[in-house]
Motif scaffolding. Structure first.
Motif, mmCIF file in Angstrom:
data_model
loop_
_atom_site.group_PDB
_atom_site.id
_atom_site.type_symbol
_atom_site.label_atom_id
_atom_site.label_comp_id
_atom_site.label_asym_id
_atom_site.label_seq_id
_atom_site.Cartn_x
_atom_site.Cartn_y
_atom_site.Cartn_z
ATOM 1 N N ALA A 21 0.842 -1.209 0.000
ATOM 2 C CA ALA A 21 0.000 0.000 0.000
ATOM 3 C C ALA A 21 0.872 1.253 0.000
ATOM 4 O O ALA A 21 0.595 2.213 -0.736
ATOM 5 N N VAL A 22 1.927 1.263 0.783
ATOM 6 C CA VAL A 22 2.839 2.412 0.823
ATOM 7 C C VAL A 22 3.521 2.591 -0.527
ATOM 8 O O VAL A 22 3.629 3.719 -1.033
ATOM 9 N N ILE A 23 3.972 1.504 -1.129
ATOM 10 C CA ILE A 23 4.622 1.585 -2.444
ATOM 11 C C ILE A 23 3.673 2.183 -3.471
ATOM 12 O O ILE A 23 4.032 3.104 -4.212
ATOM 13 N N ILE A 24 2.447 1.681 -3.525
ATOM 14 C CA ILE A 24 1.478 2.186 -4.501
ATOM 15 C C ILE A 24 1.220 3.674 -4.283
ATOM 16 O O ILE A 24 1.262 4.469 -5.230
ATOM 17 N N HIS A 25 0.985 4.069 -3.041
ATOM 18 C CA HIS A 25 0.732 5.486 -2.757
ATOM 19 C C HIS A 25 1.951 6.353 -3.082
ATOM 20 O O HIS A 25 1.811 7.422 -3.677
ATOM 21 N N ASP A 26 3.140 5.899 -2.713
ATOM 22 C CA ASP A 26 4.344 6.692 -2.966
ATOM 23 C C ASP A 26 4.638 6.841 -4.457
ATOM 24 O O ASP A 26 4.977 7.929 -4.919
ATOM 25 N N VAL A 27 4.501 5.757 -5.207
ATOM 26 C CA VAL A 27 4.763 5.827 -6.647
ATOM 27 C C VAL A 27 3.730 6.721 -7.326
ATOM 28 O O VAL A 27 4.079 7.587 -8.136
ATOM 29 N N MET A 28 2.476 6.543 -6.981
ATOM 30 C CA MET A 28 1.436 7.385 -7.587
ATOM 31 C C MET A 28 1.652 8.858 -7.232
ATOM 32 O O MET A 28 1.527 9.728 -8.095
ATOM 33 N N MET A 90 1.131 -2.817 -10.995
ATOM 34 C CA MET A 90 2.574 -3.012 -11.151
ATOM 35 C C MET A 90 3.272 -1.695 -10.834
ATOM 36 O O MET A 90 3.172 -0.724 -11.584
ATOM 37 N N TYR A 91 3.958 -1.693 -9.702
ATOM 38 C CA TYR A 91 4.655 -0.507 -9.212
ATOM 39 C C TYR A 91 6.011 -0.928 -8.666
ATOM 40 O O TYR A 91 6.122 -1.937 -7.972
ATOM 41 N N LEU A 92 7.035 -0.135 -8.967
ATOM 42 C CA LEU A 92 8.371 -0.374 -8.425
ATOM 43 C C LEU A 92 8.878 0.921 -7.808
ATOM 44 O O LEU A 92 8.747 1.995 -8.408
ATOM 45 N N LEU A 93 9.483 0.809 -6.640
ATOM 46 C CA LEU A 93 10.123 1.966 -6.029
ATOM 47 C C LEU A 93 11.316 2.389 -6.877
ATOM 48 O O LEU A 93 11.891 1.571 -7.611
#
Length: 124
Positions: A21-28, A90-93
């Motif tokens: 959830a943090v990754i998705i929010h941060d990438v977006m 699909m999200y990558l930091l």
């Protein structure tokens, strides 16, 4: 000398939900895509394990040195033929980018799609 351990792509676990959830929010957010009209606001973002628990769905995480750095999944495409799935979430930091890991995640998702009987994959 320590052996180099390659990042691992594995099925998501409930213990990964908060990190994903943090990754998705941060990438977006890094792309200015925050608000109710964006997918980062979908309720499933906080419970990815449950959202991808179906027989024709799958979600994976990218883990490097014990840290979740990305995610990706497939699920049936709503309203489409049964042989069509959708690549989703699909999200990558940033630290995982430029290393070929996105390509590995995409291949893992497509392998899962084929194993579930999909013949086509929709990209939004």
């Amino acid at each position: 000398m320590h052996p180099v351990i390659e990042p691992l792509i594995r099925p998501i676990r409930a213990s990964d939900d908060a990190a994903v959830a943090v990754i998705i929010h941060d990438v977006m957010a890094s792309f200015g895509a925050i608000g109710p009209e964006y997918s980062s606001s979908d309720p499933e973002v906080g419970a990815m394990t449950a959202a991808y628990d179906g027989a024709r769905s799958a979600c994976f995480v990218l883990v490097d040195d014990g840290r979740v750095l990305g995610c990706g999944g497939i699920a049936p495409l709503a309203g489409a033929d049964p042989d069509v799935c959708e690549l989703r979430r699909m999200y990558l930091l940033p630290e995982a980018r430029g290393r070929g890991l996105g390509k590995r995640m995409l291949h893992r998702c497509l392998e899962a799609a084929r194993a579930r009987g999909y013949r086509r994959c929709y990209l939004e």
